[in-house]
Scaffold this active site. Structure first.
Site, PDB file in Angstrom:
ATOM      1  N   ASP A  21     -52.955 130.379 -34.325  1.00 53.62           N
ATOM      2  CA  ASP A  21     -52.445 131.753 -34.350  1.00 53.62           C
ATOM      3  C   ASP A  21     -53.635 132.716 -34.365  1.00 53.62           C
ATOM      4  OD1 ASP A  21     -49.873 133.440 -34.841  1.00 53.62           O
ATOM      5  OD2 ASP A  21     -51.377 134.251 -36.218  1.00 53.62           O
ATOM      6  N   ASP A  62     -48.937 135.575 -29.778  1.00 57.48           N
ATOM      7  CA  ASP A  62     -50.322 135.124 -29.937  1.00 57.48           C
ATOM      8  C   ASP A  62     -50.368 133.759 -30.608  1.00 57.48           C
ATOM      9  OD1 ASP A  62     -49.418 135.851 -32.387  1.00 57.48           O
ATOM     10  OD2 ASP A  62     -51.076 137.208 -32.891  1.00 57.48           O
TER      11      ASP A  62
END
Length: 512
Positions: free
Chosen positions: A382, A425
């Protein structure tokens, strides 16, 4: 810089789409060719089998026709030849009277007797040898030697003293079709044999099997010749220019004898001037109810040139069909591949980065988890503080950073492992059979290389864009959901402990 990266992104997408289009086209071509050729080959094999069956049925039909023709004339003679039989009995009675008056055959005028009767006369002694005859070629003929069981039958007829007449038979010396009668002299020393030609007989001409044979030879191209043989291998109704009969070929005689012995059709192949031909011998019993059933062998000599010609025609046609099929399939596959490759690719890939999407990721990891003896690991990645990039530099720059990040991740983890983008993301990597040491090196390398990529960005934004990593290893029979949750907890722990780091799942993390 942004414009250049946009061009690179479009180029990468175009390359990926081309790859999947090519892959799909090849798969479609292979599958379509396999199905098309399999069906065409199956049909071609059926055509081949049908042609051979038709050829075999044609030969069988010809054999049946000849046998039926023989059976018909035999049955007709059985019913209607009383006139000839009575005439032969009358002539035999005259010979017996002649014998009583003069038992010395050497003094008989056999030529005159033949002229008087219209039949040949044969005197057979008690050794079954022809000692006198109006047909001189048969003098010395030994029935015991030449004719097997028939010689035994002649001895029985001599002892009986009755008058006997047979059906349609063959004169061995000439091959002429005749009827024979036999009766012993009162002293049982001799048999008086008469032979009457049937070839000019009205019944024979009406039911002439030789004409049937000639017509079959004319009508069917594969047929070279058809003959009917006596059990001794002499052709019925055939006389050469010297008035002699013709016998079965020496090299075919073993096949002929085998057919006679077994009572079943037999075949053999022979190479002749006109090519390879097949000799088929079909046994036939004229009338099993007669005292002496007349046995015959039908010989059919045929070639397979017509069959081979048809097979070649269909073989060439099959090849042309395959060429057309191949060309059509390739063209169709290219068209279909181009039409559906992109939609299929987009259904399983992220449109921005070209990585696999969540759906493809879940299919892949479930497949790996189902395999035995495969140790699966899941890495969740992440991006930290990525929201600041979008807020300050805009989504275009954010997209560029995502594409660059995806590129680095794919390069570091290698093509053997599956990389997917499952959120804005968020990225995941699926590993198989990777040790903890190897995993640690990969995670460290990812953080290091991406920090280098983000360095200029962080200076520009006065931010701390980085990545956090959570890693979990699958246990035996583990489901995707539980493995995903454990990797997610490891990722959460990495973020809570300062970000820009990796963490392996531990049971103590269950508290998060």
């Amino acid at each position: 810089m942004g414009k250049l990266n946009g061009i690179q992104k479009r180029g990468r997408k175009k390359h990926v789409n081309r790859y999947h289009s090519l892959y799909l086209t090849v798969v479609l071509i292979c599958f379509s060719l396999f199905i098309s050729i399999a069906i065409a080959s199956f049909d071609y094999r059926k055509v081949q089998d049908q042609l051979r069956l038709n050829h075999e049925n044609e030969i069988d039909m010809i054999g049946d026709t000849v046998v039926q023709s023989l059976h018909t004339i035999d049955q007709v003679y059985k019913i209607t030849d009383e006139t000839t039989a009575n005439k032969m009995e009358e002539n035999t009675a005259i010979l017996l009277e002649h014998y009583e008056q003069n038992p010395f055959f050497g003094e008989w005028d056999f030529a005159q007797l033949k002229k008087q009767f219209g039949m040949d006369i044969f005197i057979i002694d008690d050794n079954n040898i022809v000692i006198h005859s109006s047909f001189e070629q048969d003098l010395g003929l030994d029935f015991d030697e030449c004719c097997g069981s028939f010689g035994k039958r002649l001895h029985e007829r001599r002892i009986s003293g009755d008058f006997y007449h047979d059906g349609m038979d063959i004169h061995q010396a000439t091959g002429e079709i005749k009827k024979f009668s036999y009766m012993a002299t009162p002293d049982r020393k001799y048999l008086l044999e008469l032979s009457a030609s049937l070839e000019n007989d009205n019944i024979f001409n009406r039911f002439n099997f030789l004409e049937t044979i000639a017509q079959l030879e004319k009508d069917y191209a594969p047929i070279h010749s058809i003959h009917v043989y006596s059990p001794n291998g002499i052709i019925l109704g055939y006389t050469d220019k010297d008035g002699k009969s013709k016998e079965v070929l020496d090299d075919m005689r073993p096949v002929f004898l085998e057919a006679r012995r077994t009572g079943e059709p037999k075949e053999a192949v022979r190479t002749e001037e006109q090519g390879i031909v097949t000799y088929r011998y079909i046994p036939y019993v004229a009338d099993a109810d007669q005292e002496l059933p007349m046995r015959r062998i039908v010989e059919i000599v045929y070639n397979e040139a017509e069959l081979e010609g048809l097979l070649k025609f269909y073989r060439d046609e099959f090849i042309y069909q395959q060429l057309i099929i191949v060309i059509a399939v390739i063209l169709l596959a290219i068209i279909i591949g181009r039409l559906i490759a992109k939609p299929i690719h987009l259904a399983l890939h992220d449109s921005l980065t070209g990585l696999k999407n969540r759906a493809a990721f879940e299919m892949e990891i479930r497949k790996r988890l189902s395999r035995k003896h495969e140790h699966v690991a899941l890495m969740m990645i992440d991006m930290d503080n990525f929201k600041q990039v979008n807020d300050r530099l805009g989504h275009a720059e954010g997209d560029r950073i995502l594409v660059e990040t995806a590129k680095i991740i794919q390069k570091v983890v290698g093509d053997k492992n599956v990389v997917a983008r499952i959120g804005g993301d968020e990225f995941v990597v699926v590993y198989s059979n990777v040790t903890r040491e190897e995993q640690t090196k990969i995670a460290s390398s990812l953080i290091q290389k991406l920090n280098e990529v983000y360095k200029e960005l962080n200076e520009q934004l006065h931010a701390e864009v980085s990545i956090s990593i959570g890693i979990a290893y699958a246990t035996n029979n583990e489901q995707l959901e539980t493995l995903y949750n454990r990797a997610d907890k490891a990722l959460y722990c990495a973020k809570e402990n300062g970000k820009n780091q990796y963490r392996y799942y531990e049971t103590t993390m269950n508290a998060y």
